[in-house]
Every structure is written in structure tokens, then in C-alpha cells.
Motif scaffolding. Structure first.
Motif, PDB file in Angstrom:
ATOM      1  N   LYS A 152     -51.897   6.370 -49.585  1.00  0.00           N
ATOM      2  CA  LYS A 152     -51.723   5.078 -48.916  1.00  0.00           C
ATOM      3  C   LYS A 152     -50.258   4.647 -48.799  1.00  0.00           C
ATOM      4  O   LYS A 152     -49.940   3.713 -48.064  1.00  0.00           O
ATOM      5  CB  LYS A 152     -52.545   4.004 -49.622  1.00  0.00           C
ATOM      6  CG  LYS A 152     -52.087   3.692 -51.024  1.00  0.00           C
ATOM      7  CD  LYS A 152     -52.976   2.622 -51.655  1.00  0.00           C
ATOM      8  CE  LYS A 152     -52.465   2.175 -52.982  1.00  0.00           C
ATOM      9  NZ  LYS A 152     -52.732   2.968 -54.109  1.00  0.00           N
ATOM     10  N   ASP A 153     -49.367   5.303 -49.525  1.00  0.00           N
ATOM     11  CA  ASP A 153     -47.949   4.936 -49.506  1.00  0.00           C
ATOM     12  C   ASP A 153     -47.228   5.511 -48.292  1.00  0.00           C
ATOM     13  O   ASP A 153     -47.629   6.546 -47.739  1.00  0.00           O
ATOM     14  CB  ASP A 153     -47.245   5.429 -50.775  1.00  0.00           C
ATOM     15  CG  ASP A 153     -47.675   4.666 -52.011  1.00  0.00           C
ATOM     16  OD1 ASP A 153     -48.102   3.503 -51.886  1.00  0.00           O
ATOM     17  OD2 ASP A 153     -47.583   5.248 -53.109  1.00  0.00           O
ATOM     18  N   ASP A 154     -46.154   4.842 -47.912  1.00  0.00           N
ATOM     19  CA  ASP A 154     -45.303   5.346 -46.839  1.00  0.00           C
ATOM     20  C   ASP A 154     -44.486   6.533 -47.348  1.00  0.00           C
ATOM     21  O   ASP A 154     -44.136   6.576 -48.544  1.00  0.00           O
ATOM     22  CB  ASP A 154     -44.345   4.253 -46.354  1.00  0.00           C
ATOM     23  CG  ASP A 154     -45.051   3.128 -45.604  1.00  0.00           C
ATOM     24  OD1 ASP A 154     -46.116   3.406 -44.986  1.00  0.00           O
ATOM     25  OD2 ASP A 154     -44.559   1.985 -45.645  1.00  0.00           O
ATOM     26  N   PRO A 155     -44.142   7.451 -46.458  1.00  0.00           N
ATOM     27  CA  PRO A 155     -43.282   8.566 -46.857  1.00  0.00           C
ATOM     28  C   PRO A 155     -41.894   8.072 -47.272  1.00  0.00           C
ATOM     29  O   PRO A 155     -41.375   7.094 -46.719  1.00  0.00           O
ATOM     30  CB  PRO A 155     -43.186   9.424 -45.603  1.00  0.00           C
ATOM     31  CG  PRO A 155     -44.318   9.003 -44.739  1.00  0.00           C
ATOM     32  CD  PRO A 155     -44.598   7.566 -45.072  1.00  0.00           C
ATOM     33  N   VAL A 156     -41.313   8.753 -48.243  1.00  0.00           N
ATOM     34  CA  VAL A 156     -39.966   8.458 -48.728  1.00  0.00           C
ATOM     35  C   VAL A 156     -39.118   9.706 -48.498  1.00  0.00           C
ATOM     36  O   VAL A 156     -39.522  10.812 -48.868  1.00  0.00           O
ATOM     37  CB  VAL A 156     -39.981   8.111 -50.238  1.00  0.00           C
ATOM     38  CG1 VAL A 156     -38.575   7.896 -50.756  1.00  0.00           C
ATOM     39  CG2 VAL A 156     -40.855   6.894 -50.497  1.00  0.00           C
ATOM     40  N   THR A 157     -37.964   9.527 -47.883  1.00  0.00           N
ATOM     41  CA  THR A 157     -37.048  10.645 -47.646  1.00  0.00           C
ATOM     42  C   THR A 157     -35.887  10.541 -48.622  1.00  0.00           C
ATOM     43  O   THR A 157     -35.324   9.463 -48.813  1.00  0.00           O
ATOM     44  CB  THR A 157     -36.541  10.631 -46.194  1.00  0.00           C
ATOM     45  OG1 THR A 157     -37.667  10.771 -45.321  1.00  0.00           O
ATOM     46  CG2 THR A 157     -35.580  11.766 -45.930  1.00  0.00           C
ATOM     47  N   VAL A 158     -35.543  11.663 -49.248  1.00  0.00           N
ATOM     48  CA  VAL A 158     -34.457  11.695 -50.231  1.00  0.00           C
ATOM     49  C   VAL A 158     -33.535  12.872 -49.953  1.00  0.00           C
ATOM     50  O   VAL A 158     -33.933  13.863 -49.331  1.00  0.00           O
ATOM     51  CB  VAL A 158     -34.992  11.813 -51.675  1.00  0.00           C
ATOM     52  CG1 VAL A 158     -35.790  10.590 -52.064  1.00  0.00           C
ATOM     53  CG2 VAL A 158     -35.814  13.070 -51.860  1.00  0.00           C
ATOM     54  N   GLN A 159     -32.310  12.740 -50.432  1.00  0.00           N
ATOM     55  CA  GLN A 159     -31.380  13.858 -50.452  1.00  0.00           C
ATOM     56  C   GLN A 159     -30.726  13.870 -51.824  1.00  0.00           C
ATOM     57  O   GLN A 159     -30.056  12.914 -52.204  1.00  0.00           O
ATOM     58  CB  GLN A 159     -30.305  13.753 -49.370  1.00  0.00           C
ATOM     59  CG  GLN A 159     -29.365  14.947 -49.419  1.00  0.00           C
ATOM     60  CD  GLN A 159     -28.224  14.852 -48.430  1.00  0.00           C
ATOM     61  OE1 GLN A 159     -27.562  13.827 -48.325  1.00  0.00           O
ATOM     62  NE2 GLN A 159     -28.010  15.929 -47.707  1.00  0.00           N
TER      63      GLN A 159
END
Length: 157
Positions: free
Chosen positions: A127-134
Motif C-alpha cells: 500500500k506504500d508509495d515507491p521510494v527511490t534512493v541512491q
């Protein structure tokens, strides 16, 4: 004449030995690069699946992971426990994308060091939104006795 012959013979043997050393060094370097590439692929596969045992097998027996929010994680048992606990605590966690960029690689005497920009996208639950990381990482790799490579140290940089 005998001295000239011996000098020529010695030069020939030295030249032949030099070729063998260069050939062996380049063969070893090629094998090391291939082994490191295999580790990189296994890292991508394990990161995408998040299978604890697959993640643990990437590490040398005395590996040190400095990425954990709880502090350094040292050794296979502790690494395996870390991955298993994360899986239990976050059963819906899913890595959607993982594409590391390798910036530098230096190999010397069974050790390698590389700088990596680890780009990824994940969801903590469905149910969570995607998280983008570097993440910018420094990884120290260790050649194993069977010629394979494993992580000895992974640290933020």
C-alpha cells in the motif's frame, strides 16, 4: 663466442620468464574481474529477491556491513540474522529496481576495492508509495580460496 652465447641464452630465458609473468598476471586479473562481475550479478539478484540466504552468501566469513542503522554487523551469523529479522519485520518489503553504478575498481593481491552508486526503488508494503534512493558505497572485496569473490566490507562513503 661462449660468453656471447651464454649472454644471448640468459637474455632469452629472462625474456621468456617476463612473458610468463605478464601472461600470468593478465590471466589472474582477467579471472579476478570475471569473479567480481559474478559477485556483482549475484548482489543484484539477491537484492531484488531479498532472500536472506542469498544475501548472506555474498559475504566472506568475517564480512562487516556498516550500513545497518543498529551499527556494524560482523560475521555470517550476524548478517544472516539481520536479513532474516528484516524479512520477518517487513514481510511486504519489495525492491522494484536496483541498478548499481560502479565508479572505480582496484584489485591487488586477492583484495579489491570499489566505489558504487547504488540506485534503487523499493516499497515497504504493497500500500506504500515507491521510494527511490541512491546510496554511495565503498565496498572491499576478498578473493576466496576457490577463486570466487565476496564482500569483506560494505560502508557508506
Amino acid at each position: 663466442m661462449a660468453i656471447a652465447f651464454l649472454a644471448l641464452l640468459t637474455m632469452g630465458l629472462v625474456a621468456q620468464g617476463s612473458r610468463n609473468i605478464v601472461s600470468k598476471t593478465s590471466d589472474t586479473l582477467a579471472a579476478d574481474r570475471a569473479g567480481i562481475e559474478k559477485l556483482r550479478k549475484a548482489d543484484i539478484d539477491a537484492t531484488l529477491t531479498q532472500e536472506p540466504s542469498a544475501l548472506t552468501t555474498l559475504w566472506s566469513d568475517d564480512g562487516v556491513n556498516l550500513q545497518s542503522p543498529t551499527g556494524p554487523v560482523v560475521g555470517l551469523r550476524a548478517l544472516d540474522e539481520l536479513y532474516a529479522k528484516f524479512r520477518v519485520d517487513h514481510p511486504e518489503f519489495k525492491v522494484l529496481k536496483y541498478s548499481p553504478e560502479f565508479k572505480d575498481l582496484q584489485i591487488v593481491d586477492g583484495w579489491a576495492i570499489e566505489s558504487v552508486d547504488a540506485n534503487g526503488t523499493f516499497k515497504m508494503s504493497a500500500k506504500d508509495d515507491p521510494v527511490t534512493v541512491q546510496q554511495k558505497l565503498l565496498r572491499v572485496l576478498k578473493r576466496q580460496s576457490d577463486g570466487s569473490w565476496k564482500f569483506a566490507l560494505v560502508s557508506p562513503r
